[in-house]
Design an enzyme around this catalytic site. Structure first.
Site, PDB file in Angstrom:
ATOM      1  N   SER A  66       0.820  -1.210   0.000  1.00  0.00           N
ATOM      2  CA  SER A  66       0.000   0.000   0.000  1.00  0.00           C
ATOM      3  C   SER A  66       0.854   1.259   0.000  1.00  0.00           C
ATOM      4  O   SER A  66       0.397   2.309  -0.447  1.00  0.00           O
ATOM      5  CB  SER A  66      -0.883   0.032   1.250  1.00  0.00           C
ATOM      6  N   HIS A  78      -2.056  -3.129  -6.706  1.00  0.00           N
ATOM      7  CA  HIS A  78      -2.634  -2.775  -5.411  1.00  0.00           C
ATOM      8  C   HIS A  78      -4.135  -3.013  -5.429  1.00  0.00           C
ATOM      9  O   HIS A  78      -4.903  -2.217  -5.984  1.00  0.00           O
ATOM     10  CB  HIS A  78      -2.308  -1.305  -5.081  1.00  0.00           C
ATOM     11  N   GLU A 131      -5.020  -0.613  -8.483  1.00  0.00           N
ATOM     12  CA  GLU A 131      -4.041   0.365  -8.946  1.00  0.00           C
ATOM     13  C   GLU A 131      -2.831  -0.421  -9.475  1.00  0.00           C
ATOM     14  O   GLU A 131      -2.276  -1.259  -8.768  1.00  0.00           O
ATOM     15  CB  GLU A 131      -3.615   1.284  -7.797  1.00  0.00           C
ATOM     16  N   ASN A 183      -4.949   6.180  -1.608  1.00  0.00           N
ATOM     17  CA  ASN A 183      -4.542   6.469  -0.228  1.00  0.00           C
ATOM     18  C   ASN A 183      -3.957   7.871  -0.092  1.00  0.00           C
ATOM     19  O   ASN A 183      -4.121   8.519   0.949  1.00  0.00           O
ATOM     20  CB  ASN A 183      -3.549   5.414   0.271  1.00  0.00           C
TER      21      ASN A 183
HETATM   22  N1  LIG Z   1      -5.576  -4.843   4.693  1.00  0.00           N
HETATM   23  C1  LIG Z   1      -5.815  -3.974   3.717  1.00  0.00           C
HETATM   24  O1  LIG Z   1      -6.824  -3.248   3.745  1.00  0.00           O
HETATM   25  C2  LIG Z   1      -4.864  -3.886   2.536  1.00  0.00           C
HETATM   26  C3  LIG Z   1      -5.339  -3.329   1.345  1.00  0.00           C
HETATM   27  C4  LIG Z   1      -4.477  -3.278   0.231  1.00  0.00           C
HETATM   28  C5  LIG Z   1      -3.176  -3.736   0.356  1.00  0.00           C
HETATM   29  N2  LIG Z   1      -2.724  -4.234   1.547  1.00  0.00           N
HETATM   30  C6  LIG Z   1      -1.339  -4.740   1.605  1.00  0.00           C
HETATM   31  O2  LIG Z   1      -1.376  -6.158   1.500  1.00  0.00           O
HETATM   32  C7  LIG Z   1      -0.258  -6.707   2.211  1.00  0.00           C
HETATM   33  C8  LIG Z   1      -0.758  -7.738   3.207  1.00  0.00           C
HETATM   34  O3  LIG Z   1      -1.647  -7.111   4.070  1.00  0.00           O
HETATM   35  P1  LIG Z   1      -2.795  -7.904   4.881  1.00  0.00           P
HETATM   36  O4  LIG Z   1      -3.780  -6.879   5.281  1.00  0.00           O
HETATM   37  O5  LIG Z   1      -3.210  -9.109   4.103  1.00  0.00           O
HETATM   38  O6  LIG Z   1      -1.961  -8.346   6.156  1.00  0.00           O
HETATM   39  P2  LIG Z   1      -2.196  -9.573   7.157  1.00  0.00           P
HETATM   40  O7  LIG Z   1      -1.592  -9.161   8.428  1.00  0.00           O
HETATM   41  O8  LIG Z   1      -3.614 -10.030   7.110  1.00  0.00           O
HETATM   42  O9  LIG Z   1      -1.295 -10.737   6.475  1.00  0.00           O
HETATM   43  C9  LIG Z   1       0.102 -10.643   6.408  1.00  0.00           C
HETATM   44  C10 LIG Z   1       0.692 -11.940   5.921  1.00  0.00           C
HETATM   45  O10 LIG Z   1       2.127 -11.801   5.928  1.00  0.00           O
HETATM   46  C11 LIG Z   1       2.687 -12.956   6.523  1.00  0.00           C
HETATM   47  N3  LIG Z   1       3.985 -12.610   7.069  1.00  0.00           N
HETATM   48  C12 LIG Z   1       4.247 -11.905   8.196  1.00  0.00           C
HETATM   49  N4  LIG Z   1       5.580 -11.820   8.386  1.00  0.00           N
HETATM   50  C13 LIG Z   1       6.154 -12.490   7.353  1.00  0.00           C
HETATM   51  C14 LIG Z   1       7.494 -12.780   7.000  1.00  0.00           C
HETATM   52  N5  LIG Z   1       8.515 -12.345   7.760  1.00  0.00           N
HETATM   53  N6  LIG Z   1       7.722 -13.497   5.868  1.00  0.00           N
HETATM   54  C15 LIG Z   1       6.703 -13.940   5.101  1.00  0.00           C
HETATM   55  N7  LIG Z   1       5.401 -13.704   5.397  1.00  0.00           N
HETATM   56  C16 LIG Z   1       5.146 -12.993   6.511  1.00  0.00           C
HETATM   57  C17 LIG Z   1       1.678 -13.370   7.566  1.00  0.00           C
HETATM   58  O11 LIG Z   1       1.883 -14.708   7.935  1.00  0.00           O
HETATM   59  C18 LIG Z   1       0.373 -13.141   6.798  1.00  0.00           C
HETATM   60  O12 LIG Z   1       0.120 -14.253   5.942  1.00  0.00           O
HETATM   61  C19 LIG Z   1       0.487  -5.520   2.833  1.00  0.00           C
HETATM   62  O13 LIG Z   1       1.534  -5.150   1.984  1.00  0.00           O
HETATM   63  C20 LIG Z   1      -0.594  -4.444   2.889  1.00  0.00           C
HETATM   64  O14 LIG Z   1      -0.058  -3.147   2.868  1.00  0.00           O
HETATM   65  C21 LIG Z   1      -3.552  -4.347   2.641  1.00  0.00           C
END
Ligand SMILES: NC(=O)c1ccc[n+]([C@@H]2O[C@H](COP(=O)([O-])OP(=O)(O)OC[C@H]3O[C@@H](n4cnc5c(N)ncnc54)[C@H](O)[C@@H]3O)[C@@H](O)[C@H]2O)c1
Length: 282
Positions: free
Chosen positions: A119, A140, A152, A190
């Site tokens: 993000s 994204h 995006e 964002n």
């Molecule tokens: N949540 C949202 O609204 C949203 C929206 C768009 C993009 N994003 C992006 O998506 C990505 C994931 O976000 P999320 O909300 O799914 O997070 P989340 O916390 O639900 O999931 C994170 C994942 O990363 C894994 N992880 C943690 N540490 C790790 C490591 N050292 N090595 C490998 N894997 C590891 C975890 O096990 C989990 O599967 C981020 O980059 C976030 O910015 C999130």
């Protein structure tokens, strides 16, 4: 550049949503998590959602079988070797993501595209962690990925036109509206949304109006589906502060400087809906 097999890295909320979106669109999907159990849990939760869809008449049993049949799971990065596109969606931590891109680069077939769902982090830093910066870009998605129309498509300085065209076509096949943006913190949505949310907190702190009045005003006056405080609680105040910090770090614009109330509420564990208390109580 034909994409048939998509790797998804990460089993969190977004990884799970991405796997569902790609499998629904007909792509073969491999979900990789650090443990087999969490990778399997993604497949199980997608299947649960499909069963609910059948109960509500939105999905058929045949569709369920086909979608779930396209999803496999693994804990081994090496199993992504044959993917045409890998979408990384792990924790928002640059060092973790860079290490994964370097590892993926040695594993995934040459010419395949490596994309990040970040993000806020600079996509160029992930591109330069590989030997194929022309094949690295941002994709994204928004949360929840199966429901939200927008993707995006982020072009770092190094991405080739072929890479951008291939991922744009992929997003379209997934039924999404793809918009291209340059590699800047916050991209489009964002970068515009978070100063608005931050300014709503500022307006409340300055005593212009109550939380309820500001939410009612923005719903009725702008036709927004929810007001800024309800949205802050939904996004999570911890996530909000980290996105504002990334924007401030990049642009040094005071509109991106997180309001003190937001930080205090995070310290107090009042993160919004997920802790049952934020600007509203749930
Ligand atoms: N949540 C949202 O609204 C949203 C929206 C768009 C993009 N994003 C992006 O998506 C990505 C994931 O976000 P999320 O909300 O799914 O997070 P989340 O916390 O639900 O999931 C994170 C994942 O990363 C894994 N992880 C943690 N540490 C790790 C490591 N050292 N090595 C490998 N894997 C590891 C975890 O096990 C989990 O599967 C981020 O980059 C976030 O910015 C999130």
């Amino acid at each position: 550049m034909a994409i048939t097999c998509v790797g998804v890295l990460g089993s969190g909320i977004m990884g799970s949503g991405l796997a569902e979106v790609a499998a629904r669109a007909g792509f073969k999907v491999i979900v990789r998590s650090r443990s087999q159990a969490t990778a399997d849990a993604v497949r199980t939760s997608i299947d649960k959602g499909l069963v609910k869809g059948i109960e509500r008449g939105r999905t058929t049993e045949d569709e369920r079988t086909a979608i779930i049949g396209r999803i496999s799971t693994t804990e081994h990065l090496a199993d992504l070797a044959g993917c045409d596109l890998v979408i990384e969606s792990v924790v928002e931590d640059l060092a973790v993501k860079k290490a994964l891109f370097t590892a993926l680069d040695t594993i995934v077939r040459p010419g395949a595209i490596l994309a990040t769902n970040t993000s806020t982090l600079p996509v160029i830093d992930l591109a330069m962690a590989t030997s194929r910066p022309e094949s690295v870009c941002g994709l994204h998605f928004f949360n929840p990925a199966p429901a939200m129309k927008l993707v995006e498509v982020i072009r770092p300085l190094t991405a080739s036109d072929e890479t951008m065209a291939a991922v744009t076509e992929f997003a379209g096949t997934c039924g999404k509206d793809a918009v291209e943006a340059r590699d800047r913190a916050g991209f489009i949505v964002n970068a515009l949304l978070f100063p608005y949310l931050n300014n709503a907190v500022r307006m409340w702190e300055q005593g212009t109006a109550s939380i309820e009045a500001i939410d009612t005003a923005m719903k009725g006056g702008c036709n927004f589906p929810m007001g800024p405080f309800a949205l802050l609680d939904l996004v999570g105040l911890d996530t909000t502060v980290s996105i504002l910090d990334a924007l401030y770090e990049e642009f040094r614009d005071p509109h991106y400087a997180a309001m003190p109330t937001l930080r205090r509420m995070v310290s107090a564990g009042q993160l919004g809906r997920k802790t049952k208390r934020g600007f509203f109580t749930y």
